[in-house]
Enzyme design. Structure first.
Site, PDB file in Angstrom:
ATOM      1  N   ASN A   9       0.874  -1.174   0.000  1.00 53.04           N
ATOM      2  CA  ASN A   9       0.000   0.000   0.000  1.00 53.04           C
ATOM      3  C   ASN A   9       0.911   1.225   0.000  1.00 53.04           C
ATOM      4  O   ASN A   9       1.461   1.591   1.029  1.00 53.04           O
ATOM      5  CB  ASN A   9      -0.889  -0.029   1.251  1.00 53.04           C
ATOM      6  CG  ASN A   9      -1.732   1.220   1.381  1.00 53.04           C
ATOM      7  OD1 ASN A   9      -1.814   2.030   0.449  1.00 53.04           O
ATOM      8  ND2 ASN A   9      -2.371   1.391   2.529  1.00 53.04           N
ATOM      9  N   TRP A  10       1.066   1.805  -1.166  1.00 53.17           N
ATOM     10  CA  TRP A  10       2.001   2.933  -1.290  1.00 53.17           C
ATOM     11  C   TRP A  10       1.421   4.239  -0.748  1.00 53.17           C
ATOM     12  O   TRP A  10       2.129   5.253  -0.701  1.00 53.17           O
ATOM     13  CB  TRP A  10       2.416   3.114  -2.763  1.00 53.17           C
ATOM     14  CG  TRP A  10       3.418   2.103  -3.225  1.00 53.17           C
ATOM     15  CD1 TRP A  10       4.048   1.161  -2.455  1.00 53.17           C
ATOM     16  CD2 TRP A  10       3.910   1.938  -4.564  1.00 53.17           C
ATOM     17  NE1 TRP A  10       4.900   0.429  -3.234  1.00 53.17           N
ATOM     18  CE2 TRP A  10       4.847   0.872  -4.523  1.00 53.17           C
ATOM     19  CE3 TRP A  10       3.661   2.567  -5.790  1.00 53.17           C
ATOM     20  CZ2 TRP A  10       5.524   0.437  -5.666  1.00 53.17           C
ATOM     21  CZ3 TRP A  10       4.330   2.132  -6.923  1.00 53.17           C
ATOM     22  CH2 TRP A  10       5.261   1.074  -6.856  1.00 53.17           C
ATOM     23  N   LYS A  11       0.134   4.233  -0.423  1.00 55.20           N
ATOM     24  CA  LYS A  11      -0.510   5.447   0.111  1.00 55.20           C
ATOM     25  C   LYS A  11      -0.211   6.639  -0.821  1.00 55.20           C
ATOM     26  O   LYS A  11      -0.213   6.477  -2.036  1.00 55.20           O
ATOM     27  CB  LYS A  11      -0.063   5.693   1.556  1.00 55.20           C
ATOM     28  CG  LYS A  11      -0.245   4.438   2.421  1.00 55.20           C
ATOM     29  CD  LYS A  11      -0.100   4.675   3.887  1.00 55.20           C
ATOM     30  CE  LYS A  11      -0.326   3.362   4.634  1.00 55.20           C
ATOM     31  NZ  LYS A  11      -0.331   3.507   6.082  1.00 55.20           N
ATOM     32  N   HIS A  95      -9.797   1.248   4.478  1.00 55.43           N
ATOM     33  CA  HIS A  95      -8.537   1.476   5.203  1.00 55.43           C
ATOM     34  C   HIS A  95      -8.784   2.482   6.327  1.00 55.43           C
ATOM     35  O   HIS A  95      -9.563   3.425   6.161  1.00 55.43           O
ATOM     36  CB  HIS A  95      -7.457   1.992   4.245  1.00 55.43           C
ATOM     37  CG  HIS A  95      -6.102   2.000   4.881  1.00 55.43           C
ATOM     38  ND1 HIS A  95      -5.707   3.002   5.736  1.00 55.43           N
ATOM     39  CD2 HIS A  95      -5.071   1.115   4.822  1.00 55.43           C
ATOM     40  CE1 HIS A  95      -4.481   2.729   6.172  1.00 55.43           C
ATOM     41  NE2 HIS A  95      -4.069   1.589   5.628  1.00 55.43           N
ATOM     42  N   GLU A  97      -7.175   4.905   7.373  1.00 50.28           N
ATOM     43  CA  GLU A  97      -6.921   6.313   7.016  1.00 50.28           C
ATOM     44  C   GLU A  97      -8.113   6.885   6.257  1.00 50.28           C
ATOM     45  O   GLU A  97      -8.444   8.073   6.400  1.00 50.28           O
ATOM     46  CB  GLU A  97      -5.607   6.425   6.226  1.00 50.28           C
ATOM     47  CG  GLU A  97      -4.417   6.259   7.167  1.00 50.28           C
ATOM     48  CD  GLU A  97      -3.162   5.662   6.536  1.00 50.28           C
ATOM     49  OE1 GLU A  97      -3.038   5.666   5.299  1.00 50.28           O
ATOM     50  OE2 GLU A  97      -2.299   5.187   7.297  1.00 50.28           O
ATOM     51  N   GLU A 167      -5.836  -4.715  10.407  1.00 50.86           N
ATOM     52  CA  GLU A 167      -4.802  -3.712  10.668  1.00 50.86           C
ATOM     53  C   GLU A 167      -5.150  -2.946  11.942  1.00 50.86           C
ATOM     54  O   GLU A 167      -5.928  -1.983  11.896  1.00 50.86           O
ATOM     55  CB  GLU A 167      -4.719  -2.717   9.506  1.00 50.86           C
ATOM     56  CG  GLU A 167      -4.355  -3.363   8.187  1.00 50.86           C
ATOM     57  CD  GLU A 167      -3.756  -2.339   7.224  1.00 50.86           C
ATOM     58  OE1 GLU A 167      -2.634  -2.576   6.763  1.00 50.86           O
ATOM     59  OE2 GLU A 167      -4.392  -1.315   6.968  1.00 50.86           O
ATOM     60  N   GLY A 173       2.085   2.348  10.808  1.00 52.07           N
ATOM     61  CA  GLY A 173       3.064   3.423  10.670  1.00 52.07           C
ATOM     62  C   GLY A 173       3.747   3.807  11.972  1.00 52.07           C
ATOM     63  O   GLY A 173       4.429   4.827  12.043  1.00 52.07           O
ATOM     64  N   SER A 213       2.985  -2.054  10.500  1.00 50.22           N
ATOM     65  CA  SER A 213       4.421  -2.126  10.790  1.00 50.22           C
ATOM     66  C   SER A 213       5.043  -3.476  10.435  1.00 50.22           C
ATOM     67  O   SER A 213       5.923  -3.964  11.147  1.00 50.22           O
ATOM     68  CB  SER A 213       4.691  -1.764  12.257  1.00 50.22           C
ATOM     69  OG  SER A 213       4.310  -0.415  12.495  1.00 50.22           O
ATOM     70  N   GLY A 234       2.664  -1.001   4.346  1.00 48.79           N
ATOM     71  CA  GLY A 234       2.754   0.404   3.967  1.00 48.79           C
ATOM     72  C   GLY A 234       4.205   0.832   3.804  1.00 48.79           C
ATOM     73  O   GLY A 234       4.848   0.583   2.782  1.00 48.79           O
ATOM     74  N   GLY A 235       4.750   1.450   4.836  1.00 47.04           N
ATOM     75  CA  GLY A 235       6.082   2.062   4.778  1.00 47.04           C
ATOM     76  C   GLY A 235       7.166   1.165   4.197  1.00 47.04           C
ATOM     77  O   GLY A 235       7.970   1.607   3.359  1.00 47.04           O
TER      78      GLY A 235
HETATM   79  P1  PGA Z   1       2.507   0.396   7.706  1.00 45.45           P
HETATM   80  O1  PGA Z   1       1.061   0.625   7.036  1.00 45.45           O
HETATM   81  O2  PGA Z   1       3.052  -0.898   7.148  1.00 45.45           O
HETATM   82  O3  PGA Z   1       3.310   1.595   7.309  1.00 45.45           O
HETATM   83  O4  PGA Z   1       2.283   0.287   9.182  1.00 45.45           O
HETATM   84  C1  PGA Z   1       0.192  -0.446   6.790  1.00 45.45           C
HETATM   85  C2  PGA Z   1      -1.089   0.046   6.160  1.00 45.45           C
HETATM   86  O5  PGA Z   1      -1.570   1.134   6.524  1.00 45.45           O
HETATM   87  O6  PGA Z   1      -1.652  -0.616   5.284  1.00 45.45           O
END
Ligand code: PGA
Length: 255
Positions: A9-11, A95, A97, A167, A173, A213, A234-235
């Site tokens: 997930n590159w956001k 998600h 977010e 999640e 994050g 994470s 994500g990250g």
């Molecule tokens: P993260 O994000 O790996 O940076 O914790 C995961 C996500 O939001 O899908």
């Protein structure tokens, strides 16, 4: 047997050029990798470039959200139909977010789920509790509500082929991933709800990913849990070598 799935997930990261540079390295690294499905969710602006860049590989491409209408006067929104026409096959929905920053609710996520499936996309349906909810002992209650409402009206057959991502919001994050016990319990609970709401076949076929994470250093112990079928990252998915190591780790211990 469920094939593990690892999704990036590159956001709100990566220009077209950065996405292409990523793929050039990542495709080389993953050329011989088998036994794991790979999905990349770039921002909308890089979707077409990423679809072109994964041609000839088994890497699938996802949108990061979709509205439930097919088309119309919805400024700023992307429909499942528009997504599907780029060549994307998956879409992340619900998600945290989107829920926390952009007003998604269980009900709107449910409409998006039905619409995405109607247009042939496979949803990656995200659920997860806040730290306050976990501290109050409500984590499983929250997951039950999100799953029941989010999947309302879907058939067992539709649930069998979708992907759920657990999640915990406090792990996204932050560098603090859930312990294997916390994640394992949440996943077993989610599969239990699917079994109860739909049927055993649907619950057993549906892949449930862990997200929050995930890194090269912790992916193996996370996906070693019997109910965890891969990861939403994500990250640590932004760097091709790091994401490749997570893909390799996701594959090694769950098949
Ligand atoms: P993260 O994000 O790996 O940076 O914790 C995961 C996500 O939001 O899908």
């Amino acid at each position: 047997m469920r094939t593990p799935l690892v999704a990036a997930n590159w956001k709100m990261h990566k220009t077209v050029q950065e996405a292409q540079a990523f793929l050039q390295v990542f495709r080389g690294l993953t050329e011989d990798v088998t036994g794991v499905d790979i999905v990349i969710a770039p921002p909308f602006t890089a979707l077409t470039a990423v679809v072109a860049g994964v041609q000839g590989s088994s890497i699938a491409v996802a949108g990061q959200d979709a509205y439930w209408q097919a088309e119309g006067a919805f400024t700023g929104a992307i429909s499942p139909s528009l997504l599907a026409h780029t060549g994307a096959t998956h879409v992340i929905l619900g998600h945290s977010e989107r829920r926390n920053l952009f007003g998604d609710t269980d009900e709107s996520v449910n409409k998006k789920m039905s619409a995405a499936i109607a247009f042939g996309l496979t949803p990656i349906f995200c659920v997860g509790e806040t730290l306050e909810e976990r501290d109050r002992g409500e984590a499983l209650v929250v997951l039950t509500r999100q799953i029941r409402r989010g999947l309302d009206g879907l058939s067992g057959e539709q649930v069998a082929s979708l992907v759920v991502a657990y999640e915990p919001i406090w792990a996204i994050g932050t560098g603090h991933n859930a312990t294997v016990d916390q994640a394992g319990n949440a996943h077993a609970h989610i599969r239990g709800i699917l079994r109860e709401r739909f049927d055993t076949g649907a619950a057993e076929s549906c892949r449930i990913l862990y997200g929050g994470s995930v890194k090269p250093g912790n992916v193996r112990e996370i996906v070693a849990q019997p109910e965890i079928d891969g990861a939403l990252v994500g990250g640590a998915s932004l760097d091709p070598k790091s994401f490749f190591e997570i893909v390799a780790g996701g594959r090694a211990t769950t098949v």
